[in-house]
Every structure is written in structure tokens, then in C-alpha cells.
Design a protein around this motif. Structure first.
Motif, short mmCIF file in Angstrom:
data_model
loop_
_atom_site.label_atom_id
_atom_site.label_comp_id
_atom_site.label_asym_id
_atom_site.label_seq_id
_atom_site.Cartn_x
_atom_site.Cartn_y
_atom_site.Cartn_z
N ILE A 1 -8.76 -2.67 1.46
CA ILE A 1 -7.49 -3.47 1.79
C ILE A 1 -7.78 -4.81 2.41
CG2 ILE A 1 -5.15 -3.54 2.95
CD1 ILE A 1 -5.47 -0.50 2.43
N TYR B 1 -5.26 -0.92 -7.50
CA TYR B 1 -6.45 -0.18 -6.93
C TYR B 1 -6.18 1.35 -6.73
CZ TYR B 1 -10.46 1.52 -4.13
OH TYR B 1 -11.45 2.35 -3.43
N VAL C 1 -1.87 -1.30 -4.07
CA VAL C 1 -3.12 -0.26 -3.60
C VAL C 1 -2.41 1.19 -3.43
CG1 VAL C 1 -4.71 0.37 -1.67
CG2 VAL C 1 -4.51 -2.21 -2.47
N VAL D 1 1.17 -1.09 -0.13
CA VAL D 1 -0.18 -0.08 -0.03
C VAL D 1 0.85 1.09 -0.11
CG1 VAL D 1 -1.92 1.16 1.12
CG2 VAL D 1 -1.86 -1.16 1.34
#
Length: 514
Positions: free
Chosen positions: A216, A202, A230, A114
Motif C-alpha cells: 500500500i 490487488y 486493495v 483498502v
């Protein structure tokens, strides 16, 4: 990277050699040259003087370490959008040229992580390794460097795969009001790629932290995060980060596509992106246009989405499938940003608030949704079965509206209403429950052939779960043929119905003896 060879220092270097060399060496620090002075600072932008040789889109570094991008070039002044907090910048502070454009890390090391818009980790798992940097702004491939969209993207959602098919390399807009399930539809599509080779990205722009955390968590629970990236730019971040976030995501996708891989990119959402760009433009005193958006907002989104596609063999034969999300207000599809994106993309999936009020999820309006490309790439089995699905449902809804004004209906009309209602109920699907193509086939076949006509709403849900389990258990060979995009034969259709009827023997209510 779109070219197989690069020109560096007037020498032609193979892309693979250049990439391997970058992976072995750390990214160089920007060379700071020429100093300017900050004359004005606003929320997200700064006005700089003294950098007469600065270029458009050049990366600048302020004395405090904050970075910025040159957006406006005017005589004697530069309009700079900030990639960090404006509170750390003071009037009179020095700012330096880097002679570089903004770049983002790309590579295998980003999978399962992320990150923010600049590729910095947000998940607390330490630094990201095995990456290199690429500029976020590149030209889209030409028409001759593309191939036709010919392979299906399985979303796992019956209403989409059967009636609004999406192909690998397509740009399919997801549009609707707030709280209609746009993000859920996109996330379910990512979850359905668990057993495929597709890499998913994403990109969240301006979303609440709890909403991104739920996405997530869903990816983690389904064990697909290791194949995903992400990118999160929250609504509390600088608007400049929101502006470059989708370009960074597209650059990351292009790295994998250049290696011949298929990439699914979800941009959630371009409404917040457009608002961030409008905010920056108004602060820089650029002339406002329709709905106060700057005149180049169409180009901003077009040059982003044009980088999606199915690439030719010379570019690696990979693909980038983009699902941009846009939010409407009060079902106003003719607003400026929605109409722009509808004209740019290859179709749209419209989620209707009216269907949400009827508890119809996913709330896909088949009348206002369209796929201008994916029909040629649709799974052959679904194409055989669902060719008349849209027409049948449209006729049912028209007949349903007409029947509200009548008190006496003949048996034929009642039967058609019952069948149409059963098919509509069969299109319902739970959140985080993507279905295989085989399961979609047996459910739709059962509904279209009338096996659900005499069942209540709750009984239809039970029946669908029952026949899905039966299909997974008894039709493994047919399931493999369907996954391989084989044509559905008449014998296979009969087999589907036989399995469904046997599975429904304990669900179908007994006939009324009275």
C-alpha cells in the motif's frame, strides 16, 4: 455484469437502467426466513440442522450477526463456512436463511480504498459511497463472447516484456519459492500502469500485515493508489473470508470491464487460498485427495480464472488481465496446486531461487517461463529487437556450463561468454523501477550489439541509467511511436545505437595501452 439486459420479476431491464437505480437506492437488508439450529462449531465452520430448504452457496445469518455460506448439503444437516469469528457462535444458537447469495460492493467508490473480502473499509477513511452490490459467483463468458488477446500489457520489466509478453485479457501465473520476488514483480506491474487507463486490483490472501502495508505504501508513494483497489484478508482472518476474497476481487473487476475498461487483477496468492479451502473441507469432513486437498480444488480455481479475458463488443469490449501468484516449495513445480494452475493459466513467469542466489533480480528464469498467448500481443518494437533473446541466453547458459570444465578457451568462445554475460546483466532491474518500452529498447539494443561487453557489473548498471536518461531526453518522438505500438524500423535501431554510444562515452573504460 456480463449481460446487457437482465430478467427481473419476469421483465427485461437494461443493465444501465438497473445499475443507475441501484446507485440511487441503498442495498436492501437480507430477509431472514426459516430458522435452524447450530449443532457443531469448529474453527471456521459450523454444522446446522433444521434448514431443509437451504440452497448451496446461500448466505446464512447467525443470531449473533455472523454470516456464513452453505458449502455442504447433506440429509438433515448443512456444512457452513463462516465469514467471521467462530468464537461468537454457540451450539444451540439460531441461524436464519436469507434466500440470497454472498455479494460484494462494486463501483467507482472503491477506487483508492483498502477493503476486506466483503468490501468493508479497512483504511479508516469512512464509509464507501457510489457502490452497488453484485453476487461473487457468476458464470464465465462463453467463447463467442470473447475476442482474441491482441493488445500488450506493459509490465515495465525488461525480462517479461521482451521475452515473456503478457496481453490484455491474459491469465499469466507468477510462480516461485518464497522470497524470490513474486509480489515485487506484480506490484511493479501495477506501478507501471500510472500513465495508462488500466484499473488495478490487488487481492492479498493470507499475507502478513506488514507485507500488505508495504505494498500500500508503494502504491501511495507512486501516486497510483487512486486507480487501485486493495483487498486484504490477513492470515488471522476466518478461512471463509480467504476463500471468497479472490471471487470478490474478480467481481469488482467485472464491473469495470463491463464498462469497456481494462482491469489488472493480482491475486497474492492462490497457495494460501487453496490451503484455506483445504482447512474448511477437512473440518467439514469432506474426503481428502492428493496432498489432502479436496477433489474440487481444481474447479475452485478454474471457475475463478475463467472469468478473465478480453470481452467482445457486446459485453463492453473491456478486459480482465489476471496475475495469480502461487508459491512452490524447494522448486517443486510438480506439486498439486502449481500443476493445476499451470494447466489453467495461459503461461507462467517462473522466479528461480538459483538466480536469487546470483543476485539476479528480477529472478526470471527464461527457460522455464512461457507465454502461450501474449506473443501475438507483444509490442511490435520489442518483438523486432528481442526475437532471439531467449535463444541467445539459452545458448550462453549452456556454453557457460561447458566452459567451467575447460581451462583453455579460444577467442570466439570468450567473446560469446562476454556478450551473454553482458546481456544477462542488462536484464537486471531495481525494485519499484519499471521502465518504459523505449528505455527497454535502448538498453536491450545496447547489450545485444556489444556496447556492454567490456564493462564490469557496476559499470553496466551505471551505463543503463545513463542511456535511459539519454533516451528520455533525446528520443521523445520515437518514444511516442513506440508507445503507439509502431514497428521499429532499421533507421530507428541505428538511432537508438547512436544515442547509446554518445551517452556511454563517459562510462566506457579507456582501452588498455599495454
Amino acid at each position: 455484469m456480463k449481460k446487457t439486459h437482465l430478467m427481473i420479476d419476469d421483465k427485461q431491464i437494461a443493465f444501465d437502467e438497473w445499475r443507475d437505480a441501484l446507485l440511487k437506492t441503498p442495498a436492501p437488508e437480507p430477509v431472514l426466513t426459516e430458522a435452524g439450529i447450530v449443532t457443531e462449531v469448529a474453527d471456521g465452520v459450523a454444522i446446522v440442522t433444521g434448514l431443509a430448504r437451504a440452497l448451496a452457496d446461500e448466505l446464512l445469518v447467525f443470531a449473533g450477526g455472523t454470516q456464513g455460506i452453505v458449502l455442504d448439503l447433506e440429509p438433515g444437516r448443512l456444512g457452513v463456512i463462516l465469514l467471521g469469528p467462530s468464537q461468537s457462535i454457540q451450539v444451540g444458537e439460531h441461524v436464519y436463511r436469507t434466500q440470497q447469495v454472498v455479494s460484494t460492493p462494486v463501483g467507482e467508490g472503491l477506487l483508492g480504498r483498502v477493503v476486506d473480502a466483503l468490501g468493508k473499509p479497512l483504511d479508516g477513511l469512512g464509509p464507501i459511497v457510489r457502490v452497488m452490490r453484485q453476487p461473487v459467483e457468476v458464470n464465465a463468458p462463453s467463447v463467442l463472447e470473447r475476442k482474441p488477446v491482441s493488445r500488450p500489457l506493459a509490465t515495465g520489466i525488461k525480462a517479461v516484456d521482451a521475452a515473456i509478453p503478457i496481453g490484455l485479457g491474459q491469465r499469466q501465473l507468477i510462480i516461485g519459492d518464497r522470497q524470490t520476488g513474486k509480489t515485487s514483480l506484480a506490484v511493479d506491474t501495477i506501478l507501471n500502469q500510472k500513465h495508462s487507463d488500466i484499473i488495478s486490483i490487488y487481492c492479498a490472501i493470507g499475507q502478513r500485515g506488514d507485507a500488505v502495508a508495504r505494498v500500500i505504501q508503494a502504491l501511495t508513494d507512486a501516486d497510483v493508489l487512486s486507480k487501485c483497489i486493495v483487498i486484504n484478508t490477513g492470515d488471522e482472518e476466518a478461512p471463509g473470508l480467504a476463500h471468497i476474497a479472490p471471487y470478490c476481487a474478480m467481481t469488482m473487476a467485472e464491473y469495470f470491464a463491463a464498462q469497456g475498461k481494462d482491469v489488472l487483477l493480482v491475486i497474492d496468492d492462490l497457495t494460501h487460498h487453496a490451503r484455506a479451502y483445504r482447512e474448511l473441507s477437512l473440518l467439514l469432513r469432506r474426503p481428502p485427495g492428493r496432498e489432502a486437498f479436496p477433489g474440487d480444488i481444481f474447479y475452485v480455481h478454474a471457475r475463478l480464472l475463467e472469468r478473465s479475458g478480453q470481452w467482445s463488443d457486446a459485453l463492453g469490449a473491456g478486459s480482465i488481465t489476471t496475475l495469480p501468484i502461487v508459491e512452490t516449495e524447494a522448486e517443486n513445480l510438480s506439486a498439486y496446486i502449481p500443476t493445476n494452475l499451470i494447466s489453467i493459466t495461459d503461461g507462467q513467469v517462473y522466479l528461480s531461487p538459483a538466480l536469487v542466489h546470483k543476485n539476479q533480480f528480477p529472478a526470471v528464469d527464461l527457460g522455464l517461463s512461457v507465454s502461450r498467448v501474449g506473443g501475438k500481443a507483444q509490442n511490435r518494437s520489442l518483438r523486432t529487437l528481442s526475437g532471439n533473446l531467449r535463444v541467445m541466453l539459452a545458448q550462453f547458459e549452456e556454453l557457460e556450463d561447458f566452459a567451467r570444465f575447460g581451462t583453455r578457451l579460444d577467442d570466439n568462445v570468450r567473446a560469446r561468454l562476454k556478450r551473454g554475460n553482458a546481456v544477462r546483466q542488462a536484464l537486471r532491474q531495481g525494485e519499484r523501477d519499471p521502465m518504459s518500452t523505449l528505455e527497454q529498447l535502448i538498453v536491450l539494443q545496447s547489450a545485444l550489439e556489444g556496447l556492454f561487453d567490456d564493462l564490469s557489473e557496476s559499470e553496466i548498471i551505471e551505463a543503463m541509467n545513463t542511456i535511459r536518461a539519454a533516451a528520455r531526453r533525446e528520443l521523445k518522438t520515437l518514444g511516442k511511436e513506440v508507445r503507439d505500438n509502431a514497428q521499429l524500423s532499421s533507421e530507428a535501431q541505428v538511432l537508438l545505437l547512436d544515442v547509446a554510444r554518445q551517452a556511454l562515452e563517459g562510462v566506457t573504460p579507456p582501452e588498455d595501452l599495454n
